[in-house]
Design a protein around this motif. Structure first.
Motif, mmCIF file in Angstrom:
data_model
loop_
_atom_site.group_PDB
_atom_site.id
_atom_site.type_symbol
_atom_site.label_atom_id
_atom_site.label_comp_id
_atom_site.label_asym_id
_atom_site.label_seq_id
_atom_site.Cartn_x
_atom_site.Cartn_y
_atom_site.Cartn_z
ATOM 1 N N ILE A 197 0.831 -1.206 0.000
ATOM 2 C CA ILE A 197 0.000 0.000 0.000
ATOM 3 C C ILE A 197 0.860 1.248 0.000
ATOM 4 C CG2 ILE A 197 -1.693 1.317 1.345
ATOM 5 C CD1 ILE A 197 -2.791 -1.383 2.333
ATOM 6 N N ILE A 198 2.014 1.230 0.679
ATOM 7 C CA ILE A 198 2.780 2.461 0.889
ATOM 8 C C ILE A 198 3.228 3.166 -0.406
ATOM 9 C CG2 ILE A 198 4.948 3.326 1.870
ATOM 10 C CD1 ILE A 198 4.386 1.624 4.314
ATOM 11 N N PRO A 199 3.857 2.602 -1.428
ATOM 12 C CA PRO A 199 4.278 1.215 -1.572
ATOM 13 C C PRO A 199 5.786 1.059 -1.345
ATOM 14 C CG PRO A 199 4.137 2.256 -3.729
ATOM 15 C CD PRO A 199 3.878 3.328 -2.703
ATOM 16 N N GLU A 200 6.141 0.009 -0.649
ATOM 17 C CA GLU A 200 7.525 -0.451 -0.532
ATOM 18 C C GLU A 200 7.575 -1.786 -1.276
ATOM 19 O OE1 GLU A 200 10.244 0.711 0.685
ATOM 20 O OE2 GLU A 200 9.620 2.520 1.754
ATOM 21 N N THR A 201 7.677 -1.723 -2.595
ATOM 22 C CA THR A 201 7.441 -2.904 -3.426
ATOM 23 C C THR A 201 8.461 -4.008 -3.204
ATOM 24 O OG1 THR A 201 6.579 -1.345 -5.049
ATOM 25 C CG2 THR A 201 6.859 -3.619 -5.754
ATOM 26 N N LYS A 202 9.733 -3.648 -3.098
ATOM 27 C CA LYS A 202 10.764 -4.672 -2.888
ATOM 28 C C LYS A 202 10.537 -5.403 -1.575
ATOM 29 C CE LYS A 202 14.389 -2.516 -5.669
ATOM 30 N NZ LYS A 202 15.761 -1.959 -5.679
ATOM 31 N N TYR A 257 8.685 -10.293 1.504
ATOM 32 C CA TYR A 257 7.819 -10.998 2.457
ATOM 33 C C TYR A 257 6.952 -12.036 1.737
ATOM 34 C CZ TYR A 257 9.100 -7.360 5.838
ATOM 35 O OH TYR A 257 9.787 -6.518 6.678
ATOM 36 N N CYS A 258 6.425 -11.673 0.560
ATOM 37 C CA CYS A 258 5.553 -12.609 -0.163
ATOM 38 C C CYS A 258 6.318 -13.849 -0.620
ATOM 39 C CB CYS A 258 4.928 -11.912 -1.373
ATOM 40 S SG CYS A 258 3.595 -10.761 -0.950
ATOM 41 N N THR A 259 7.511 -13.651 -1.169
ATOM 42 C CA THR A 259 8.281 -14.801 -1.639
ATOM 43 C C THR A 259 8.711 -15.690 -0.473
ATOM 44 O OG1 THR A 259 10.238 -13.350 -1.684
ATOM 45 C CG2 THR A 259 9.106 -13.747 -3.772
#
Length: 846
Positions: free
Chosen positions: A347-352, A357-359
């Motif tokens: 959401i922030i986004p802090e994409t990396k 976290y997802c991986t």
């Protein structure tokens, strides 16, 4: 909702005459569209209260002084501070400079003036007698992690005036809500606020005797930030953070569950001040886990307050506090923390960080259902481009996940295409048998796997809409079929509305499509679980209902959808609601100045939400409205203070979002070309981009702009007998054919468009009498349905036809038509067009 906020909001509407009481009917009346335009839904309570305080004659400088004292204050104290500041020349200079006002010096010396001003602040609802606050002093420091006010309230004791002391009771006030206090402080420039607090403290120190200083209740002195800072300064700096941690540790031990819930941010911030002191020994692992859990809950609570940056801080702290073997010893807590952190980072986004976290979650050796939240987050964030992105293409990712959930698709593109064709044929054969009762009999499914599959199919379909529209029906049909087979899940309503979209766009069966859209909306009421309501309604309203219902009826539905989307966190659907609502209002003939103000409001919202593509599209429309009004020197070139078309149209490589923006911009240029009679440039755009636009905007209301205004440009350009005449004519007739199909199905929004293009075609073929009659019919249809811009355009084109028929000589009928067009363009608000058309009329009929 917050009762104080509701009261202030309604009071604001009354003050601005947006909400009125009709004594004749004894009812309240309002105009929802006017409220939406003049009172944006994103206005925060802080922003609203700050605006109200600025409008108040005295509150704007009395209440900031009171706010420096604390949440509660005495009238005598505030009065004394203001009068003391007026006497001291240094304070007086600062006071006038900060508040940028000039008040007669006599005002300060008359205590009754200040008393009256405070009473007016009370009457306006900013402050109340201390015992009647809407809520108690805030118990927690807030999701920012600051503990300034919270520390003072931990040991607070309410001091009440002595019984029978009426004067004492009347002298004590408090802010009606802590947000009013925040708004009062927000009136002061940030670089001056600490100095104002210091000066208030200095005045109090100089005017109070020793006994008064000792006897003043907490709300007057002890809640002041300077007093708190002084108290903290007694502790050596190298020991202060440890003291805070120890206080937090004690609170964590002694607070009940409810107490800890109410003071969560305070306790978490105290403990986080020295994480190195958190025990790491095995026998104290439970305490470490409890602190990690507290930070996780604080992160969730902060996200609920839309404080995403502080929330991510809490969640990252929770991750650091997890033991080395946390995936084995505390799997569910670890999964919750990592999943929530990934969602917050997206959401922030802090994409990396989100991908990290997802991986991590996806790589776990656990059932697929445990990983679904991570997959959903990746799908939702798929439009964000990251260098060295470790995640697969989102479409292929979805195929892989669905396969693991036993929802398989062919692996090759050819196999998927054949599968899609077979399913479309099956749907084509089944759809005539569908009724609302067919779908009302479907039970509600409680199976978690079914829910996971339908949710992933929903996100998969959304991705296909942008990435590969040719395969879009594949995911939608499978989701629809799964609902028919296993029952209704939370993601069945958007599947049904999307199925209605497919039925309309592919088969042209608009009545069945409308039924499916209505069934989808009905399903929302049947479900006792959270469903994507905003997206369901956006698809139904924008992609389905306009084929059978007047747009003027649909446009009012988008504002509630926007509010629902924002309230439930579905920001994407909320932004679509604003954008589609604007586009339908334009097509429906809304005044240009109203549209310009709506674009301004929408642009601010989209910028705040960091939705760049939506923001750019809205700014493009905003600049187009400015062109029509004459606020720009340009006509069909969309460039000015809000948008520059060259920045996007000249870019060589474009992302999928930018492609939508480019085609939307070209569509707006076609509209402007038609209105400003610059037909050939508009026709060239239509020839080059019509097929791609109709494919990308499948079912979207933008197709009306491309077909109607594009058709007019192409017919008019063909009249000019240029070298591209045959190309213009071919494309014009393609536009006419499409609109004719819509009209023959009973579409109430295309009848007048169809007649205008019929008249243009008759004019080109030399059937002048028929063309004149058809133009008159187009004018009447536009007038009846209030499509004022089309009514003006039809009158203008009819006037030019009559002028041509008269051999270019003066014609009363031609002049009347052109003057009527002039009046209608003015009523619509296209003042730039009015000026240009008036000049043209003068040149034609000198």
């Amino acid at each position: 909702g917050n009762p104080f906020f509701i009261q202030q909001y309604l009071q604001s509407l009354v003050e601005h005459q947006l909400l009125n009481f009709d004594k004749a009917t004894m009812q309240w009346t309002w105009d929802a569209a006017e409220i939406a335009n003049k009172s944006p839904a994103t206005t925060s309570i802080i922003g609203m209260m700050t605006h109200k305080l600025k409008e108040s004659k005295y509150a704007r400088y009395i209440l900031p002084i009171a706010a420096c004292i604390g949440a509660a204050f005495s009238k005598t104290t505030v009065s004394g501070i203001i009068r003391a500041m007026s006497i001291h020349s240094d304070h007086s200079t600062f006071f006038r400079k900060v508040f940028e006002i000039e008040i007669a010096a006599s005002f300060y010396f008359d205590a009754s003036n200040i008393d009256n001003a405070i009473r007016k602040c009370q009457k306006e609802g900013f402050i109340v007698v201390a015992a009647t606050r809407y809520d108690d002093q805030k118990e927690d420091g807030g999701p920012t992690g600051e503990i300034t006010n919270a520390t003072a309230t931990i040991t607070k004791k309410k001091r009440r005036p002595k019984r029978g002391s009426e004067d004492s009771r009347q002298d004590q006030y408090s802010f009606a809500h802590d947000k009013v206090q925040e708004a009062a402080l927000a009136l002061i420039p940030q670089d001056k606020l600490s100095e104002l607090r210091y000066r208030v403290g200095e005045v109090l120190l100089s005017v109070f005797s020793k006994d008064e200083l000792e006897s003043k209740p907490g709300p007057v002195l002890l809640r002041d930030d300077k007093v708190q800072e002084a108290a903290l300064a007694l502790i050596p700096q190298d020991k202060l953070s440890e003291l805070r941690y120890r206080v937090g540790e004690v609170l964590l031990s002694v607070f009940s569950k409810d107490e800890l819930e109410s003071k969560m941010f305070t306790v978490a911030s105290l403990l986080n001040s020295r994480l190195d002191l958190v025990p790491s020994q095995q026998h104290k692992a439970e305490r470490r886990k409890r602190i990690a859990s507290l930070n996780y809950k604080a992160g969730v609570k902060a996200m609920g307050c839309s404080a995403f940056a502080p929330a991510l801080g809490y969640l990252q702290t929770a991750i650091r506090l997890l033991p080395d073997d946390h995936w084995r010893s505390d799997f569910q807590l670890s999964l919750d923390i990592y999943s929530t952190a990934a969602e917050c980072a997206s959401i922030i986004p802090e994409t990396k960080l989100m991908h990290q976290y997802c991986t991590t979650i996806i790589g776990l050796d656990c059932p697929i259902l445990k990983k679904m939240r991570a997959y959903y987050i990746l799908m939702d964030a798929s439009s964000v481009q990251v260098t060295n992105n470790p995640v697969e293409d989102p479409v292929e990712l979805a195929f892989g996940v669905l396969s693991k959930l036993k929802c398989k698709f062919p692996k090759s593109y050819g196999g998927r295409t054949l599968n899609l064709i077979a399913n479309l044929i099956k749907i084509k054969m089944q759809s005539p048998k569908w009724t609302k009762e067919t779908f009302r009999k479907i039970p509600v499914s409680k199976n978690s796997t079914d829910a996971a599959v339908t949710k992933m199919l929903d996100k998969f379909s959304t991705e296909l809409y942008f990435a590969n529209p040719d395969l879009l029906p594949m995911g939608i049909i499978r989701n629809f079929q799964l609902t028919m087979k296993v029952g209704i899940t939370a993601y069945s309503p958007p599947a049904f509305s999307a199925m209605g979209f497919i039925i309309a766009a592919v088969f042209g069966d608009y009545k069945t499509a409308e039924m499916l859209g209505e069934v989808a909306v009905e399903m929302l009421d049947r479900l006792d679980m959270q469903a994507p309501e905003s997206r369901t309604r956006v698809v139904s309203y924008c992609l389905i209902f306009h084929w059978q219902q007047p747009m003027t009826k649909i446009t009012d539905m988008f504002q509630p959808v926007y509010r629902t989307g924002m309230a439930t966190g579905d920001v994407e659907s909320a932004m679509f609601a604003l954008l589609f609502g604007f586009e339908m209002s334009f097509i429906s003939g809304e005044r240009v100045d109203v549209l310009e103000q709506r674009a301004l409001s929408n642009s601010k919202i989209m910028k705040d939400m960091q939705k760049k593509t939506f923001h750019d599209m809205t700014n493009m429309y905003w600049q187009s409205m400015l062109n029509l009004q004459g606020a720009s020197e340009c006509t069909t070139t969309i460039v000015g203070e809000t948008f520059d078309e060259a920045a996007i149209l000249t870019r060589e490589t474009k992302s999928k979002d930018e492609l939508f923006l480019v085609l939307t911009t070209f569509g707006a240029k076609v509209v402007l070309a038609s209105i400003f009679s610059e037909y050939q440039p508009g026709a060239d755009i239509v020839i080059d981009h019509f097929d791609v636009a109709m494919k990308q905007f499948l079912g979207n209301c933008r197709v009306y702009l491309w077909t109607s205004f594009g058709g007019i440009c192409c017919y008019a350009a063909a009249h000019e007998r240029s070298s591209n005449r045959q190309k213009y004519l071919k494309t014009a007739r393609k536009c006419r054919k499409v609109i004719k199909q819509w009209s023959s199905s009973g579409n109430p929004n295309s009848q007048h468009m169809s007649e205008i293009l019929n008249a243009e075609d008759q004019w080109y073929r030399g059937k002048i009498n028929k063309a004149i009659a058809t133009y008159h019919n187009a004018v009447e249809l536009s007038r009846e349905n209030k499509f004022i811009q089309y009514q003006a355009l039809a009158n203008e084109r009819l006037g030019m036809l009559l002028h041509e028929c008269n051999g270019g000589r003066e014609s009363t009928a031609a002049i009347n038509c052109l003057n009527e067009a002039l009046r209608l363009y003015g009523e619509w608000g296209a003042m730039k067009k009015v000026g240009l058309l008036r000049t043209k009329i003068d040149e034609l009929f000198q």
